[in-house]
Scaffold this motif. Structure first.
Motif, PDB file in Angstrom:
ATOM      1  N   LEU A  64       0.817  -1.240  -0.092  1.00 32.17           N
ATOM      2  CA  LEU A  64      -0.063  -0.116  -0.045  1.00 32.17           C
ATOM      3  C   LEU A  64       0.763   1.176  -0.260  1.00 32.17           C
ATOM      4  CD1 LEU A  64      -2.561  -0.910   2.689  1.00 32.17           C
ATOM      5  CD2 LEU A  64      -2.875  -0.770   0.267  1.00 32.17           C
ATOM      6  N   GLY A  65       2.301   0.951   0.254  1.00 34.03           N
ATOM      7  CA  GLY A  65       3.016   2.063   0.045  1.00 34.03           C
ATOM      8  C   GLY A  65       3.611   2.821   1.475  1.00 34.03           C
ATOM      9  N   MET A  66       3.016   1.917   2.483  1.00 33.82           N
ATOM     10  CA  MET A  66       3.223   2.452   3.976  1.00 33.82           C
ATOM     11  C   MET A  66       4.755   2.233   4.299  1.00 33.82           C
ATOM     12  SD  MET A  66      -0.079   1.203   5.687  1.00 33.82           S
ATOM     13  CE  MET A  66      -0.029   1.855   7.317  1.00 33.82           C
ATOM     14  N   SER A  67       5.260   3.130   5.009  1.00 33.36           N
ATOM     15  CA  SER A  67       6.514   3.024   5.657  1.00 33.36           C
ATOM     16  C   SER A  67       6.433   2.375   7.019  1.00 33.36           C
ATOM     17  CB  SER A  67       7.056   4.328   5.977  1.00 33.36           C
ATOM     18  OG  SER A  67       6.668   5.045   7.042  1.00 33.36           O
ATOM     19  N   LEU A  68       7.636   1.839   7.394  1.00 33.44           N
ATOM     20  CA  LEU A  68       7.671   1.279   8.642  1.00 33.44           C
ATOM     21  C   LEU A  68       6.895   2.136  10.070  1.00 33.44           C
ATOM     22  CD1 LEU A  68      10.934  -0.409   8.833  1.00 33.44           C
ATOM     23  CD2 LEU A  68       8.587  -1.814   8.889  1.00 33.44           C
ATOM     24  N   GLU A  69       7.325   3.365   9.864  1.00 30.99           N
ATOM     25  CA  GLU A  69       6.793   4.362  10.843  1.00 30.99           C
ATOM     26  C   GLU A  69       5.162   4.235  10.626  1.00 30.99           C
ATOM     27  OE1 GLU A  69       9.421   4.801   8.785  1.00 30.99           O
ATOM     28  OE2 GLU A  69      10.744   4.700  10.469  1.00 30.99           O
ATOM     29  N   ASP A  70       4.738   4.464   9.348  1.00 31.25           N
ATOM     30  CA  ASP A  70       3.003   4.433   8.830  1.00 31.25           C
ATOM     31  C   ASP A  70       2.541   3.073   9.768  1.00 31.25           C
ATOM     32  OD1 ASP A  70       3.634   6.831   7.410  1.00 31.25           O
ATOM     33  OD2 ASP A  70       3.605   5.730   5.596  1.00 31.25           O
ATOM     34  N   ILE A  71       3.205   2.051   9.703  1.00 37.22           N
ATOM     35  CA  ILE A  71       2.699   0.737   9.814  1.00 37.22           C
ATOM     36  C   ILE A  71       2.493   0.809  11.554  1.00 37.22           C
ATOM     37  CG2 ILE A  71       3.061  -1.707  10.009  1.00 37.22           C
ATOM     38  CD1 ILE A  71       4.458  -1.241   7.180  1.00 37.22           C
ATOM     39  N   GLN A  72       3.547   1.203  11.997  1.00 32.80           N
ATOM     40  CA  GLN A  72       3.777   1.225  13.609  1.00 32.80           C
ATOM     41  C   GLN A  72       2.764   2.018  14.027  1.00 32.80           C
ATOM     42  OE1 GLN A  72       6.257  -0.494  15.735  1.00 32.80           O
ATOM     43  NE2 GLN A  72       4.483   0.047  17.134  1.00 32.80           N
ATOM     44  N   GLU A  73       2.551   3.138  13.559  1.00 36.12           N
ATOM     45  CA  GLU A  73       1.537   4.154  13.922  1.00 36.12           C
ATOM     46  C   GLU A  73       0.079   3.493  13.765  1.00 36.12           C
ATOM     47  OE1 GLU A  73      -0.242   8.434  12.377  1.00 36.12           O
ATOM     48  OE2 GLU A  73       1.867   8.371  12.757  1.00 36.12           O
ATOM     49  N   GLN A  74      -0.309   2.915  12.762  1.00 35.14           N
ATOM     50  CA  GLN A  74      -1.610   2.170  12.425  1.00 35.14           C
ATOM     51  C   GLN A  74      -1.827   1.105  13.090  1.00 35.14           C
ATOM     52  OE1 GLN A  74      -3.933   2.794   9.947  1.00 35.14           O
ATOM     53  NE2 GLN A  74      -5.150   1.414  10.535  1.00 35.14           N
ATOM     54  N   PHE A  75      -0.669   0.291  13.564  1.00 34.84           N
ATOM     55  CA  PHE A  75      -1.040  -0.805  14.561  1.00 34.84           C
ATOM     56  C   PHE A  75      -1.084  -0.346  15.828  1.00 34.84           C
ATOM     57  CE2 PHE A  75       0.705  -4.206  17.101  1.00 34.84           C
ATOM     58  CZ  PHE A  75       0.315  -5.359  16.692  1.00 34.84           C
ATOM     59  N   ASP A  76      -0.476   0.474  16.272  1.00 30.27           N
ATOM     60  CA  ASP A  76      -0.863   1.293  17.545  1.00 30.27           C
ATOM     61  C   ASP A  76      -2.006   1.782  17.711  1.00 30.27           C
ATOM     62  OD1 ASP A  76       2.021   0.496  18.231  1.00 30.27           O
ATOM     63  OD2 ASP A  76       2.557   2.564  18.131  1.00 30.27           O
ATOM     64  N   SER A  77      -2.641   2.465  16.881  1.00 33.84           N
ATOM     65  CA  SER A  77      -4.029   2.972  16.739  1.00 33.84           C
ATOM     66  C   SER A  77      -5.254   1.841  16.918  1.00 33.84           C
ATOM     67  CB  SER A  77      -4.299   3.631  15.691  1.00 33.84           C
ATOM     68  OG  SER A  77      -5.446   3.964  15.438  1.00 33.84           O
ATOM     69  N   CYS A  78      -4.825   0.782  16.176  1.00 42.85           N
ATOM     70  CA  CYS A  78      -5.457  -0.441  16.210  1.00 42.85           C
ATOM     71  C   CYS A  78      -5.741  -1.273  17.602  1.00 42.85           C
ATOM     72  CB  CYS A  78      -5.263  -1.434  14.822  1.00 42.85           C
ATOM     73  SG  CYS A  78      -5.632  -0.941  13.624  1.00 42.85           S
ATOM     74  N   ILE A  79      -4.308  -1.331  18.152  1.00 39.25           N
ATOM     75  CA  ILE A  79      -4.188  -1.813  19.443  1.00 39.25           C
ATOM     76  C   ILE A  79      -5.109  -0.995  20.380  1.00 39.25           C
ATOM     77  CG2 ILE A  79      -2.687  -2.310  21.490  1.00 39.25           C
ATOM     78  CD1 ILE A  79      -2.715  -4.431  19.370  1.00 39.25           C
ATOM     79  N   GLN A  80      -5.107   0.100  20.405  1.00 43.88           N
ATOM     80  CA  GLN A  80      -5.847   0.923  21.439  1.00 43.88           C
ATOM     81  C   GLN A  80      -7.198   0.805  21.040  1.00 43.88           C
ATOM     82  OE1 GLN A  80      -3.568   1.882  23.744  1.00 43.88           O
ATOM     83  NE2 GLN A  80      -4.781   3.779  23.985  1.00 43.88           N
TER      84      GLN A  80
END
Length: 133
Positions: A108-124
């Protein structure tokens, strides 16, 4: 009760059949389903989780091809003993799912930082839902 075991994320990029297959693999490798346990019927599970019969059939065929279950004509689908199967554990299954998640995010063109942010948001979000429930 079956529908509570198999929550489907309609917004996920993972196809429904793969979400269900991954959930079955987790339930089998975690010991929720034990060797010899009979799985719900294809028609019954399809009705419970409100998906097409063919979707559940595809899940069961894939699980059988991978050695997690065995179908017996006119009797149903039964869990196989996968304890001696190499790479079958909760940790290895989670690694496979996580690797697939990362691959799809990179596509999808996401960076590792984007993925981390998305993952953290989903965990919350998951914590919030759990705490409310």
């Amino acid at each position: 009760m079956t529908e509570a075991l198999f929550e489907i994320d309609e917004k996920s990029s993972l196809p429904i059949w793969l979400q269900l297959k991954n959930r079955f693999i987790y339930l089998i490798t975690s010991g929720y389903y034990m060797p010899g346990d009979q799985l719900p019927t294809v028609r019954g599970l399809a009705a419970d989780v409100e998906v097409n019969y063919n979707t559940i059939s595809k899940v069961y065929m894939s699980l059988e091809q991978d050695g997690y279950i065995q179908s017996r004509r006119r009797q149903g689908a039964f869990v196989c003993d996968v304890s001696d199967k190499p790479g079958v554990s909760i940790a290895s299954t989670a690694r496979i799912v996580t690797t697939e998640y990362l691959k799809r995010c990179f596509e999808l063109g996401m960076s590792l930082e984007d993925i981390q942010e998305q993952f953290d948001s989903c965990i919350q979000e998951a914590r919030s839902r759990r705490d409310r429930g």
